[in-house]
Enzyme design. Structure first.
Site, PDB file in Angstrom:
ATOM      1  N   GLN A 259       0.837  -1.206   0.000  1.00  0.00           N
ATOM      2  CA  GLN A 259       0.000   0.000   0.000  1.00  0.00           C
ATOM      3  C   GLN A 259       0.869   1.251   0.000  1.00  0.00           C
ATOM      4  O   GLN A 259       0.609   2.211  -0.730  1.00  0.00           O
ATOM      5  CB  GLN A 259      -0.920   0.058   1.236  1.00  0.00           C
ATOM      6  CG  GLN A 259      -2.038  -0.945   1.211  1.00  0.00           C
ATOM      7  CD  GLN A 259      -2.812  -0.919  -0.071  1.00  0.00           C
ATOM      8  OE1 GLN A 259      -3.360   0.115  -0.429  1.00  0.00           O
ATOM      9  NE2 GLN A 259      -2.851  -2.031  -0.789  1.00  0.00           N
ATOM     10  N   HIS A 262       2.025   2.943  -3.200  1.00  0.00           N
ATOM     11  CA  HIS A 262       1.063   3.605  -4.091  1.00  0.00           C
ATOM     12  C   HIS A 262       1.260   5.113  -4.098  1.00  0.00           C
ATOM     13  O   HIS A 262       1.144   5.761  -5.134  1.00  0.00           O
ATOM     14  CB  HIS A 262      -0.369   3.331  -3.633  1.00  0.00           C
ATOM     15  CG  HIS A 262      -0.997   2.142  -4.275  1.00  0.00           C
ATOM     16  ND1 HIS A 262      -1.217   2.071  -5.624  1.00  0.00           N
ATOM     17  CD2 HIS A 262      -1.443   0.975  -3.765  1.00  0.00           C
ATOM     18  CE1 HIS A 262      -1.792   0.906  -5.912  1.00  0.00           C
ATOM     19  NE2 HIS A 262      -1.930   0.214  -4.802  1.00  0.00           N
ATOM     20  N   GLU A 327      -9.936   0.311   4.428  1.00  0.00           N
ATOM     21  CA  GLU A 327     -10.247  -0.060   3.045  1.00  0.00           C
ATOM     22  C   GLU A 327      -9.911  -1.547   2.829  1.00  0.00           C
ATOM     23  O   GLU A 327     -10.736  -2.307   2.370  1.00  0.00           O
ATOM     24  CB  GLU A 327      -9.415   0.832   2.113  1.00  0.00           C
ATOM     25  CG  GLU A 327      -9.683   0.584   0.643  1.00  0.00           C
ATOM     26  CD  GLU A 327      -8.665   1.306  -0.242  1.00  0.00           C
ATOM     27  OE1 GLU A 327      -7.646   1.809   0.285  1.00  0.00           O
ATOM     28  OE2 GLU A 327      -8.886   1.337  -1.468  1.00  0.00           O
ATOM     29  N   HIS A 328      -8.668  -1.916   3.151  1.00  0.00           N
ATOM     30  CA  HIS A 328      -8.219  -3.315   3.035  1.00  0.00           C
ATOM     31  C   HIS A 328      -7.863  -3.838   4.416  1.00  0.00           C
ATOM     32  O   HIS A 328      -7.143  -3.168   5.157  1.00  0.00           O
ATOM     33  CB  HIS A 328      -6.955  -3.416   2.181  1.00  0.00           C
ATOM     34  CG  HIS A 328      -7.065  -2.830   0.815  1.00  0.00           C
ATOM     35  ND1 HIS A 328      -6.568  -1.584   0.502  1.00  0.00           N
ATOM     36  CD2 HIS A 328      -7.601  -3.316  -0.328  1.00  0.00           C
ATOM     37  CE1 HIS A 328      -6.797  -1.332  -0.782  1.00  0.00           C
ATOM     38  NE2 HIS A 328      -7.423  -2.365  -1.308  1.00  0.00           N
ATOM     39  N   ASP A 361      -5.965  -6.943  -5.613  1.00  0.00           N
ATOM     40  CA  ASP A 361      -5.795  -5.845  -6.568  1.00  0.00           C
ATOM     41  C   ASP A 361      -5.930  -6.319  -8.003  1.00  0.00           C
ATOM     42  O   ASP A 361      -6.252  -5.534  -8.895  1.00  0.00           O
ATOM     43  CB  ASP A 361      -4.413  -5.206  -6.403  1.00  0.00           C
ATOM     44  CG  ASP A 361      -4.372  -4.276  -5.209  1.00  0.00           C
ATOM     45  OD1 ASP A 361      -5.437  -3.777  -4.812  1.00  0.00           O
ATOM     46  OD2 ASP A 361      -3.268  -4.044  -4.675  1.00  0.00           O
ATOM     47  N   HIS A 420     -54.072  14.601  -2.324  1.00  0.00           N
ATOM     48  CA  HIS A 420     -53.636  13.217  -2.074  1.00  0.00           C
ATOM     49  C   HIS A 420     -54.827  12.382  -1.588  1.00  0.00           C
ATOM     50  O   HIS A 420     -55.090  11.295  -2.089  1.00  0.00           O
ATOM     51  CB  HIS A 420     -52.539  13.173  -0.998  1.00  0.00           C
ATOM     52  CG  HIS A 420     -51.187  13.588  -1.467  1.00  0.00           C
ATOM     53  ND1 HIS A 420     -50.887  14.848  -1.890  1.00  0.00           N
ATOM     54  CD2 HIS A 420     -50.022  12.891  -1.551  1.00  0.00           C
ATOM     55  CE1 HIS A 420     -49.603  14.924  -2.230  1.00  0.00           C
ATOM     56  NE2 HIS A 420     -49.052  13.742  -2.027  1.00  0.00           N
TER      57      HIS A 420
END
Lengths: 433, 433
Positions: A259, A262, A327-328, A361, A420
């Protein structure tokens, strides 16, 4: 050096809350520029897109060359090695098989009042996918965005991908072809988002836009939201690894670094119930950082946002994980399935030591577009559901209307919505005559 | 007079496109004010909320009285008539039964590589529901927002509802109680949204905020999005009625007016294949407008945004409907189920002449929070899905990693993400030793 925390320390809660709240990303304020670009594309269409592409990508286009021709795509695809082609095909097949199981089912039933109720799912008609150019041009992201759209039944799927100086990534074009993408345009930035949302003479507008991009792309997506649907605005990537001491420190180090490499704003966190193991992983990270190609990026991310947390036990690790809502999440423990039962907020869970996050991934099957920045508390990764929408269905018989209509009349009156109520009353009066 | 269009007219396409693009709502730019209010609540918590409530709602509160006590709620609920209580209970039961069918299922399977894949759904932990005060304080909207959240399994559901001058709507409190709401605060505006998103000393923060509101509320929801999840920002209501000539003009007129009476910006459209029937409905609307309580609002909406379109046949009506992508669609035709098959974009469909849209507002069962402003092209009405999120699951065995890991290594290399590849390589090396 990343932060080392221990839940037994007196200042743990303070430091953990600071870690949760750490701002990892400075979003430059490009909103005014983006507003101008969108307005320009809305008014001048192709001409604006072509001018902006010349300016930002140093590429001269005409309305005829905005779109890649089939022959060009053929030529690019032919440049891909057999090895890479087979790997992409394997990934595409596995992603397609996983997402095919997500297609939701229609429903219809008749209840005791005689009312027939239900819903029906339909696909978004046209979707656009933004693919970044240059370094962050990832063929895997093309598969992850395009395949769910096609599985959902999107009829027209257009890709925009900038090609600065005319350089395109053959793997991106092959990934698009494998995914069944219908149109590929060599444009990017806010101008590409505007073209997809509002259309130009050459590019028909779409109903939904997904895919990652830089600050300009994110701002443009926010601005066109409402006119079209968008997916989430993703932040920098994150991984949380929960590991017991029966793991190879180097494997866990590589998972954390995968990670960190990235983006300098990425975040990698290890939680373990063993202090010596925590130490060993820290050392393994440092060792790998000596030789890693992207050591500058990964090193900065690990130093600035990395963290190692030692807990009393794994149950405590799961509780902290739920506060992080990663996230992961890797569960490298003896009973990963058992521990996963305690996880209430996470984008994706990778179970056991033989499931490095990198598998997810590329080739695992589940989507790699996942909620960042703690948004797994309230949102999900990309899926077929992002490309379908539900229409609810109701059908009253005269008997059903007689049974439940009077309650509607009463509630309409209590809300002072006379018409209505009258729309029910007029029918009941006729039925009761 | 609303617009009358005929698809046979030469200028039809131009006029229809103008109708589609008509801007019905002026959003006042309150963003700067809202930003200040949110910052104030973030910094000063309860004190800011109390001050702003004094200013906007002319109501003096303390941290102890921000929340309705159980005794107060009891007292308000006791004010509701038996008739109204029974009607609300019927509505709640039907809405609960419908939404219970939406709870999504977990999945898990093992594929031919030996990989176990799947997903698991979990509920949002805490949700907040905005309920407008004053005239637009609709108990039905409480049911429609709160019940799906509770069906989804949201543990903590908080309502904020402003009570200007201290006046509360007993039906709103009863609807909240019937829905299982856990906390009710007598605050509103941007300050209430900020309190839900960031928390104060008295109000714990939530993860997701839903519910309608004015321009301040909408701007605040946009601003806190990301920190928390939000539902759609709804625009003015719309109805499209497709009717053949075998209908009572007065019934259709009332259905059109039941949207028009909501708001001067609401839009009611009739599409029919019979010119004489179109004329008759127009006359019936005018007749009802003479006496309707909300004739000023409904009349303005019908005059400014209403439309009657005569088509060659019903298939053409369905095609136009798909371009409009209406929030509510009534199919008052001989074969409504058949015609509904041709509908690809609509929030909710009401089938047959005994299903006035008002049934769906109250007691039908499906949700009445639906996509407006053509967003049914890419989004759905509120549902249980808005209060759950999906975590994907992957588990590789050594054999599975051997089977698919090499493809991940190749793709990681092609994307220049070395650590991604190495995290797989390190494991494969150990397995292949």
């Amino acid at each position: 050096m990343p932060q080392f925390l221990n839940t037994s320390d007196a200042d743990f809660e303070t430091r953990f809350v600071a870690l949760l709240g750490a701002k990892r990303e400075d979003s430059p304020d490009v909103d005014a520029v983006v507003a101008d670009i969108i307005a320009d594309v809305r008014h001048r269409g192709d001409a604006a897109v072509i001018e902006l592409t010349s300016k930002f990508d140093r590429l001269e286009l005409t309305p005829e060359t905005l779109r890649f021709s089939d022959e060009e795509i053929d030529a690019y695809c032919a440049q891909v090695s057999d090895e890479e082609r087979l790997a992409l095909e394997l990934a595409a097949d596995r992603i397609r098989a996983y997402h095919a199981r997500q297609v939701p089912e229609d429903a219809s039933w008749t209840d005791e009042s005689g009312a027939t109720l239900g819903w029906r799912w339909t696909a978004v008609s046209a979707a656009g996918l933004y693919v970044p150019g240059g370094l962050a041009s990832y063929p895997s992201s093309v598969l992850m965005n395009a395949i769910p759209a096609k599985v959902a039944g999107v009829e027209r799927l257009a890709i925009v991908v900038p090609t600065p100086d005319g350089v395109a990534n053959p793997l991106v074009l092959l990934a698009a072809r494998l995914s069944g993408v219908d149109e590929i345009y060599r444009i990017g930035g806010a101008q590409a988002v505007a073209a997809l949302a509002y259309g130009t003479e050459t590019i028909a507008p779409v109903d939904k836009i997904t895919g990652p991009g830089n600050a300009f792309v994110a701002a443009a997506k926010r601005r066109v939201f409402g006119k079209v649907g968008i997916d989430m605005i993703a932040g920098p990537s994150e991984i949380l690894v929960i590991a017991d001491k029966d793991n190879t420190p180097d494997w866990i180090a590589l998972d954390l670094l995968s990670q960190a490499e990235h983006d300098e704003s990425a975040q990698s966190i290890l939680i373990t119930d063993d202090g010596a193991f925590a130490q060993a992983v820290g050392e393994a990270v440092d060792k790998r950082l000596e030789t890693l190609e992207r050591r500058d990026i990964a090193g900065a991310s690990w130093r600035d946002f990395g963290a190692v947390i030692v807990t009393r036990d794994l149950a405590e690790a799961a509780r902290l994980s739920n506060r992080i809502a990663p996230e992961h999440l890797e569960l490298c423990v003896a009973d990963p399935d058992g521990l996963s039962e305690d996880i209430t907020h996470a984008g994706a869970i990778f179970l056991g030591k033989y499931t490095p996050e990198a598998i997810g991934d590329y080739v695992g099957g589940p989507n790699h577009v996942l909620p960042t920045a703690r948004s797994a508390r309230f949102s999900s990764g990309l899926s077929v559901m992002d490309f379908v929408k539900r229409t609810t269905l109701s059908k009253m018989t005269p008997e059903a209307l007689k049974a439940i209509g009077p309650a509607a009349e009463i509630l309409a009156t209590s809300e002072s919505l006379e018409a209505h109520g009258l729309s029910v009353t007029a029918r009941l009066d006729a039925l009761n005559k």
